[in-house]
Motif scaffolding. Structure first.
Motif, short mmCIF file in Angstrom:
data_model
loop_
_atom_site.label_atom_id
_atom_site.label_comp_id
_atom_site.label_asym_id
_atom_site.label_seq_id
_atom_site.Cartn_x
_atom_site.Cartn_y
_atom_site.Cartn_z
N HIS A 230 0.87 -1.17 0.00
CA HIS A 230 0.00 0.00 0.00
C HIS A 230 0.90 1.22 0.00
O HIS A 230 1.67 1.43 0.94
N ILE A 231 0.85 2.04 -1.04
CA ILE A 231 1.76 3.17 -1.18
C ILE A 231 1.21 4.36 -0.40
O ILE A 231 0.29 5.05 -0.84
N THR A 232 1.81 4.60 0.77
CA THR A 232 1.33 5.68 1.65
C THR A 232 2.52 6.55 2.07
O THR A 232 3.23 7.07 1.23
N GLY A 233 2.73 6.73 3.37
CA GLY A 233 3.80 7.59 3.85
C GLY A 233 5.18 7.14 3.40
O GLY A 233 5.49 5.95 3.43
N GLY A 234 5.99 8.09 2.95
CA GLY A 234 7.31 7.76 2.41
C GLY A 234 7.32 7.68 0.91
O GLY A 234 8.38 7.49 0.30
N GLY A 235 6.11 7.81 0.29
CA GLY A 235 6.03 7.79 -1.16
C GLY A 235 6.36 6.45 -1.76
O GLY A 235 6.61 5.46 -1.07
N ILE A 236 6.36 6.41 -3.08
CA ILE A 236 6.62 5.14 -3.76
C ILE A 236 8.03 4.63 -3.48
O ILE A 236 8.24 3.43 -3.31
N ALA A 237 9.00 5.55 -3.35
CA ALA A 237 10.38 5.12 -3.10
C ALA A 237 10.52 4.50 -1.71
O ALA A 237 11.08 3.41 -1.55
N GLY A 238 10.01 5.18 -0.71
CA GLY A 238 10.14 4.70 0.66
C GLY A 238 9.41 3.41 0.92
O GLY A 238 9.93 2.50 1.58
N ARG A 239 8.19 3.31 0.40
CA ARG A 239 7.39 2.10 0.64
C ARG A 239 7.98 0.88 -0.07
O ARG A 239 8.02 -0.22 0.49
N MET A 240 8.44 1.08 -1.31
CA MET A 240 9.01 -0.04 -2.05
C MET A 240 10.30 -0.52 -1.39
O MET A 240 10.53 -1.72 -1.23
N GLY A 250 15.65 -6.30 -5.15
CA GLY A 250 15.45 -4.95 -5.66
C GLY A 250 14.37 -4.94 -6.73
O GLY A 250 13.64 -5.92 -6.89
N ALA A 251 14.30 -3.84 -7.48
CA ALA A 251 13.27 -3.75 -8.52
C ALA A 251 13.62 -2.67 -9.53
O ALA A 251 14.29 -1.69 -9.20
N ILE A 252 13.17 -2.89 -10.74
CA ILE A 252 13.17 -1.84 -11.76
C ILE A 252 11.73 -1.35 -11.87
O ILE A 252 10.81 -2.15 -12.13
N ILE A 253 11.52 -0.06 -11.64
CA ILE A 253 10.18 0.52 -11.60
C ILE A 253 10.03 1.55 -12.70
O ILE A 253 10.81 2.50 -12.78
N ASP A 254 9.04 1.36 -13.56
CA ASP A 254 8.73 2.31 -14.63
C ASP A 254 7.47 3.08 -14.24
O ASP A 254 6.36 2.55 -14.35
N LEU A 255 7.64 4.30 -13.81
CA LEU A 255 6.52 5.09 -13.31
C LEU A 255 5.61 5.55 -14.45
O LEU A 255 6.07 5.81 -15.57
N GLY A 283 1.19 8.34 -8.82
CA GLY A 283 0.20 7.68 -9.67
C GLY A 283 -0.03 6.22 -9.36
O GLY A 283 -0.79 5.54 -10.07
N VAL A 284 0.63 5.70 -8.30
CA VAL A 284 0.51 4.28 -7.94
C VAL A 284 0.01 4.18 -6.50
O VAL A 284 0.74 4.48 -5.56
N GLY A 285 -1.22 3.75 -6.31
CA GLY A 285 -1.78 3.67 -4.97
C GLY A 285 -1.53 2.35 -4.27
O GLY A 285 -1.53 2.27 -3.04
N PHE A 286 -1.30 1.30 -5.06
CA PHE A 286 -1.18 -0.05 -4.50
C PHE A 286 -0.38 -0.89 -5.49
O PHE A 286 -0.50 -0.71 -6.71
N VAL A 287 0.46 -1.78 -4.98
CA VAL A 287 1.29 -2.63 -5.84
C VAL A 287 1.02 -4.10 -5.52
O VAL A 287 0.99 -4.49 -4.34
#
Length: 326
Positions: A230-240, A250-255, A283-287
Motif C-alpha cells: 500500500h503506497i502511503t507515507g514515504g512515497g513510492i520510493a520509501g514504501r518499495m 530490488g526492482a526496476i520501476i517504470d513510473l 500515480g501508484v496507490g497499491f502494488v
C-alpha cells in the motif's frame, strides 16, 4: 461540550452509519453489542489505525468534505488487505473545535458512511470530542481503526519474493492522504499565503483516495499473489524500499505519467524527481507482486473497474525508479 450537543451529534452520526451495519449488528445506538461474522478458519485478529493528516487543512479551508471519508477508510482498509487480511469493522474518532460545527460533522459523517458502504465494511462505533481552544486552527482531526481477521497460513508478508516476479501498479489519480505537509511547503513557494486554495488544481488535490479493498480481496481469490504494498507515507520510493528489503531483492520501476500538479511542479523545478518519489505515490496507490499480473490486471478492470499497469520487475540488487517520459 454540553450534554445535549454531544447526544445530538452521537445520534446523528449513528443514523448516518446505520446503513453500513448488517442486520445482526443493528441496534439503537453505537453502544449496542455488535455481531461480527469472522470466518471459522480465521485464527488471527489484528487492527490497523491511521488518519487523514494535513489534507484536512485543504478540506477545512475550502469546505470540501465529500471525499474525506474515502481518504480516511482507504488508509486503514488497504493497510489490512495488503497483508492478506479481511477488514471486518471500523471505528472512527472525530475531534472538532466548537459546537457550531454541526454541518461540518454531518458532511464528514455522510462521507464516511458513503465510503463504508462502497467498500462493504461496517462502521460499528467511534468517538466524538469537542476540544474547544485546544483546536488552534479549527481544523478537525479524523482517525480510524479497522479490526481485521485472517487465516495465519494465508497472510502475505513479502519475505518470499524472488527475481523475475512482475509488479502490477494500481492507478491512483490523486495524492491519497500522504505527502501533504511537503505539498503545502511547495505550494507556499508557488502561491504564497493562498497555498490552500489554488483553484486550478484544487479539485485534483482533493481527489478522494481509491479504496482497493474489494478489488484486492477479489484478486486474492482469483490468482496467487506473492506480495502487496500500500503506497502511503514515504512515497513510492520509501514504501518499495522498506517492503523489498524483507526478501533482500530490488526492482526496476517504470513510473506512469504523474498527475497534472506533480508534473507542473517537476517542470517548474519546484521539486526534484527524487523528492517527489520520496513523498508522493506518483500515480501508484497499491502494488501487487505476482507471476500472474496479466490475469490479475484483466480481473481488476473487468470486475472492479480498477485501472492498472505493469509497474516493473523484481531483480537482484537495488531499486531503480525510472521517471515517466513523454
Amino acid at each position: 461540550m454540553s450534554q445535549g450537543y454531544g447526544d445530538y451529534i452521537s445520534e446523528m452520526l449513528y443514523r448516518l452509519m446505520k446503513p453500513t451495519l448488517s442486520v445482526q449488528s443493528e441496534g439503537v445506538d453505537f453502544r449496542c453489542i455488535r455481531h461480527i461474522p469472522f470466518h471459522h478458519r480465521h485464527d488471527v485478529l489484528g487492527m490497523c489505525s491511521d488518519g487523514v493528516g494535513t489534507k484536512l487543512e485543504w478540506a477545512y479551508a475550502n469546505n470540501m468534505w465529500e471525499g474525506i471519508g474515502y481518504d480516511l477508510l482507504a488508509m486503514v482498509l488497504d493497510d489490512a488487505v495488503a497483508i492478506g487480511a479481511i477488514p471486518q469493522a471500523v471505528t472512527t474518532t472525530i475531534d472538532v473545535g466548537e459546537e457550531k460545527d454541526k454541518d461540518l460533522l454531518y458532511s464528514i459523517g455522510k462521507s464516511i458512511a458513503a465510503a463504508a458502504q462502497a467498500s462493504r465494511v461496517e462502521v460499528v462505533g467511534g468517538e466524538f470530542a469537542q476540544l474547544g481552544r485546544y483546536m488552534v486552527y479549527g481544523t478537525p482531526i479524523l482517525n480510524a481503526t479497522t479490526i481485521w481477521s485472517a487465516q495465519s497460513s494465508y497472510l502475505i508478508d513479502g519475505t518470499e519474493l524472488r527475481p523475475g516476479m512482475k509488479m502490477l501498479g494500481l492507478c491512483e489519480p490523486g495524492f491519497r492522504s500522504n505527502g501533504f505537509t511537503f505539498l503545502r511547503e511547495i505550494l507556499y513557494k508557488k502561491y504564497g499565503t493562498m497555498w490552500y486554495a489554488p483553484q486550478n488544481v484544487l479539485n485534483l488535490i482533493m481527489t478522494p483516495s481509491t479504496i482497493y479493498k474489494c478489488a484486492v480481496l477479489g484478486a486474492l481469490d482469483h490468482c496467487h499473489i506473492d506480495g502487496m504494498i500500500h503506497i502511503t507515507g514515504g512515497g513510492i520510493a520509501g514504501r518499495m524500499e522498506k517492503y523489498l528489503k524483507r526478501s533482500g531483492v530490488g526492482a526496476i520501476i517504470d513510473l506512469p505519467e504523474p498527475n497534472a500538479l506533480v508534473k507542473e511542479l517537476l517542470e517548474e523545478g519546484l521539486v526534484t524527481h527524487k523528492e517527489a518519489c520520496s513523498h508522493w505515490n506518483m500515480g501508484v496507490g497499491f502494488v501487487i507482486i505476482s507471476q500472474w499480473v496479466d490475469d490479475i490486471q484483466q480481473y481488476l478492470e473487468n470486475v472492479h473497474g480498477i485501472e492498472s499497469f505493469v509497474l516493473g520487475e523484481i531483480i537482484e540488487g537495488g531499486i531503480e525508479i525510472k521517471a515517466w517520459k513523454a
